[in-house]
Design an enzyme around this catalytic site. Sequence first.
Site, PDB file in Angstrom:
ATOM      1  N   HIS A 111       0.810  -1.210   0.000  1.00 57.17           N
ATOM      2  CA  HIS A 111       0.000   0.000   0.000  1.00 57.17           C
ATOM      3  C   HIS A 111       0.853   1.275   0.000  1.00 57.17           C
ATOM      4  O   HIS A 111       0.564   2.221  -0.704  1.00 57.17           O
ATOM      5  CB  HIS A 111      -0.874  -0.051   1.260  1.00 57.17           C
ATOM      6  N   HIS A 149     -10.793   2.117  -1.351  1.00 58.22           N
ATOM      7  CA  HIS A 149     -11.027   1.644   0.016  1.00 58.22           C
ATOM      8  C   HIS A 149     -11.763   0.316  -0.081  1.00 58.22           C
ATOM      9  O   HIS A 149     -12.821   0.120   0.522  1.00 58.22           O
ATOM     10  CB  HIS A 149     -11.797   2.684   0.837  1.00 58.22           C
TER      11      HIS A 149
END
Lengths: 576, 229, 80, 80
Positions: free
Chosen positions: A47, A93
Site C-alpha cells: 500500500h 477503500h
Amino acid sequence: MSAVKITPEIVAEHGLTSDEYKLVLEIMGREPSMTELGIFSVMWSEHCSYKSSRVWLKKLPTKAAWVIQGPGENAGVIDIGDGEAAVFKMESHNHPSFIEPYQGAATGVGGIMRDVFTMGARPIANVNALRFGEPEDSKTRHLIAGVVAGIGGYGNCMGVPTVAGEVNFHASYNGNILVNAMTVGLADADKIFYSAAAGVGNPVIYVGAKTGRDGIHGATMASAEFTDDSEEKRPTVQVGDPFTEKLLLEACLELMATDAIVAIQDMGAAGLTSSSVEMSDKGGLGIELDLDKVPVRETGMTAYEIMLSESQERMLMVLKPEARETARAIFEKWELDFAEIGVLTDTGHLVLKKNGKVEADMPVSPLVDKAPVYERPWVATPKQPEIAASSLPVPADIPAVLLQLLGSADLSSRRWVWEQYDHLVMGRTVQRPGGDAAIVQLPGKPKGLAITSDCTPRYCYADPHQGGAQAVAETWRNITATGAKPLAITDNMNFGNPQRPEIMGQFAGCIEGMAEACKALDYPVISGNVSLYNETNGKGILPTPVIGGVGVIADVGKSVSIPFKEASETVLLIGE
Amino acid sequence: MKAAIVVFPGSNREQDAKAALSKALGTEPVMVWHRDSELPKVDLVLVPGGFSYGDYLRTGAIAAHSPILREVKERAEKGVAVIGICNGFQIITEAGMLPGVLLRNSHLKFVCRNVHLKVATTQTLFTSRYEKDQVLSVPVAHHDGNYFVDDKTLGEMEANDQIAFRYCAPDGNVAVEHNPNGSLRNIAGVFNRTKNVLGMMPHPENAIDPLQGSTDGFALFQGMVEALS
Amino acid sequence: MKARVHVTLKTGVLDPQGRAIAHALGTLGFDGVQDVRQGKYIELDLAETDKAKAKSAVDQMCAKLLANTVIENYSIELVD
Amino acid sequence: MKARVHVTLKTGVLDPQGRAIAHALGTLGFDGVQDVRQGKYIELDLAETDKAKAKSAVDQMCAKLLANTVIENYSIELVD
Ligand SMILES: Nc1ncnc2c1ncn2[C@@H]1O[C@H](COP(=O)(O)OP(=O)(O)O)[C@@H](O)[C@H]1O
C-alpha cells in the site's frame, strides 16, 4: 530498546518476508524494537511502497506543459488557466468496504478529500467508481446499500457534491468489491502546499481528531489477500466523522490563507508513520516526536499503537515557528485538537520518545529509498481470437433484446445511486450525473471543469492492453462529448494477487495500453493509486484500471448534454 | 434591507444562500458565526442548510440549543423575518419556532433531486412573488425531511393558512408518489402562526440561475427583499 | 456515576426507522415480527457522586437536549 | 412477547455522536459530563410465545441486521 524478542512469527505477522527482514537488520545494524518493526512493516507494505507496481507505473506519461505536480504528492495538480489549478486524485477503500460497507466507503471518501485539501485546494466535486458482485448474490444488496449510503453520508455532510461515477456488477467481485473515490479540488495555482519538510528546528504540529486504536494494521491488511475466515478475524474498522473533517477542511483552508505552513500531509492509511517519514524524507531531514504530546482518545496507548493507528481526520504540519499562535487560534476556533508534538532535526533520523524513553531511532531515508521493489514475473495475457459480428446469430426479437439490455444490471439507470448523493450543493453543478461527464462551474466565472470516471473491466480481461487504452480513451470521449477539453487523468489500478504471473501480466498490459493512449492524446497521469491482492481463495477480480479524467470548458453555458432537445431534429452517428 | 446568515459548524449551503440573497439584494448579507454572541440588527435572518454539528443526536438539535439561536428566536418573536432552509428548517423547528418535527425520510435514504412544489399561499412576505397554486421546480437534498405534526395542530395550521408549499406533480397534482420523503400531506414548507417565520426542505437557493436548471427559487428571495425593503 | 438514558418515540408518532426494520426483518425471512420501534440509548459518565443531584441534572439534560419532548419520552436509570 | 435490544459501540470504537453530545452538554452549562456514548434501543413485538425460541430468533436478527458486529455489541432482554 525493547523487551520483545523479534521472532520469525512476529516478522511474518507484519507482512515482511525473511529477505525483507534481513534488510531491516542491515539498515538498523541491530534488532529493531516492536515500534520500529511496525514502522518498517507499514512503510514497506504494498500500500505504501508500491513494491510490486513501481517499475510499471514509471511507464506512464506524467508530464505536460499544464502539469504543475505529477504523481508523488498527496494529489496531482494541473494549471487550468486564469491563475487557477485543479487538484485531484483517486483512491481505493476496497477491503474496508467489504468488511464494513458504510464506514469503509465513508472513510474512503474522507481520506481522498483530505489528500486534496492538504494541497491547499477546496474540494468542489467527488466521484465514485464502484464494482460489486452479481446482483443475485444476497450479499451484493447489503454491500451496495451500505457503500452508497456511506459515500453519501460522508460527502453530503462535507458539502461537496458527488457528481459522477460508475457502477458495475460481475461475479469476480463477489468477495472483493471495489470502492474507488476521487476528489477534485480548486486552488490558486501559486498557492499549492507540499509535503516536503524544511527548516531544522521548525515545530511539527498535529491537528484534527484524536488518535485511537483504529485499524491498527489496516495498511498491511489492505495489502494481504483475503481468505474465507477474514470475516471472523475482522480487524477494527475505522469509523468516520465527517463533521470533524468538515471543521478540519475549513480550519486548514483558513490557515493556508495566512503564511504559516512550511509543509503539510494528511495522516491516511499508516497514519503518523507515513506522514512523518515521508515529510522528513522529502526534506532530507530528521524528525523527533514526543508521543506523549499526541492527542489520544484512549488510555494506555503504546508508541507502537500511536504510530500505526489509522484514526481518521488528522493532519501533520510543519509550521513557521512565529506562526504557532495564529495557527493555534484558528484550530481552537474550529474546536479541533492542535498539538506541537515534535521538531525537525538535522540527524536524518526518526526519533520517537514516550514517557522519556526512546521507542524508535531509525534512519529515515532507507525507509523510503530501500523499500523493496519487485520485478514480479509476469506472463502476457494470451490474445483472444476476434469475434466477427457477422458470425453471431441475429436475435429474432430485437425489441425484446433491447429491453433486456436496458434492464440489465450493467446498463440500467444509476439514478438510485446518485440520488442518494447531494450532487447539487455549492450550486454550480451544470451537468448532473446521468450524462457523459459532469460539469461543475467555477465560482464567479463562466469556466468549468468536466469530470468523469471509466473502466470496462471485461475489455481489460479479454485484452489488457486494449482495455487499458480504451478506459483512458473513454474518459477522453466523455469529456469531449460535453464540449470540454480533456487535460489529465488520475487512475486506480485494482488487480488480483501480483505474485501470480497472469495477474502481473494483466497489470503490465493495462499500464502499457494506458500509457499508449495517454501519449497519443497528450493526456498525462498526474496521480493514482494501486490496490492489489483483490482475491479470495485464489480467485482474482477482473483487471480494473479505473480512470478519472478532468477537462476544462471555457463557458459552461455552452456545454452539451445528452437528452434529445426537440422532435424532428437530425440524429447523426459519427466515428468509425 | 439587511440580512444575516447564521453559520454553524457543519453548515454547508451558506455560500449558496449567500449567492441567492446577494443576487436579490444587490449587497451581501452578513455572515454570523454561531459563537458571535451578538446578532446584528437585520430585517431577515436566514438559517442555511448543511449538517450542523454533524446532525448528531437529532438533526438540528444541537444547533437549536446554541446561544445564537436563542437570539434568533427572540428576534422572531419581535417580528423579524426568519427563513430556515433544509437543515435550517430542522434547526428552527427543533428550537420550537415552528410546529412539528422533521423525521427521517420514510425510505430512510438521502434524497437529492428536483421536485415540484405547489405554492399554497401567497399572502406572506416570503411568497408574495408567486401565484397561488403556481408549480415550482426546485431541488431537495436531505435525509430528514419527513414532516410530522399531530392532527390537532395540523388542523389549526391548515385553518390558519400556515402551509407554504406542498410536493406535487409537474401539473400541480398533490399525490403521495410525488412526495420525496413521506411528509404528512406532502408538506414541504410551513409558516409560524404570524407568518414571519418560514421553514422549508427544498433549496430555492439552488434554483436561481438557468445553468442550475431552474430559476423558480429566485422569486422567493426577490419577494423577501421587496417585502422587507 | 453512570446514567443510562432511554429515549423513545411517543405512541402515535410515526417511526420510519422502526417500520423499515420490521420490513427488512420480514424480507430476511423472520416471521412474526409484529411491530418494531427504534429509540436511542445514551450512556453518560458523570463526575457527580450524589444520586439525587445526578438524577436532577440528567433530567434537565434530557428535557433540554437529549430528547425532543414534542415527540419523545425519556427514562433515566442511575448506576454507580 | 416483547424483546428489548440494546446495540452499543464496542469499546475503543470512535463515537462521533457521543462526543458531539458531550460537547453540546458542556456548552449548555452542564459540567462534569465526562463521557457520552450513544447506542440504539430497539423494541420488537413478537408473535412467538416460547422464550427460548424468541431469544434465538432475536439473536439471529441482531447478528444479521440490527447490529453491525464489526463495531457494535448487542444485548437482548425478553419481557412477556
Ligand atoms: N456511483 C455513481 N455516482 C454518481 N454518478 C454515477 C454513478 N454511477 C454512474 N453514475 C453516472 O451515471 C451516468 C452513466 O454512467 P455509465 O453508464 O458508467 O456511463 P458511461 O458508460 O456512458 O460513461 C454517468 O453520468 C455517471 O457519472
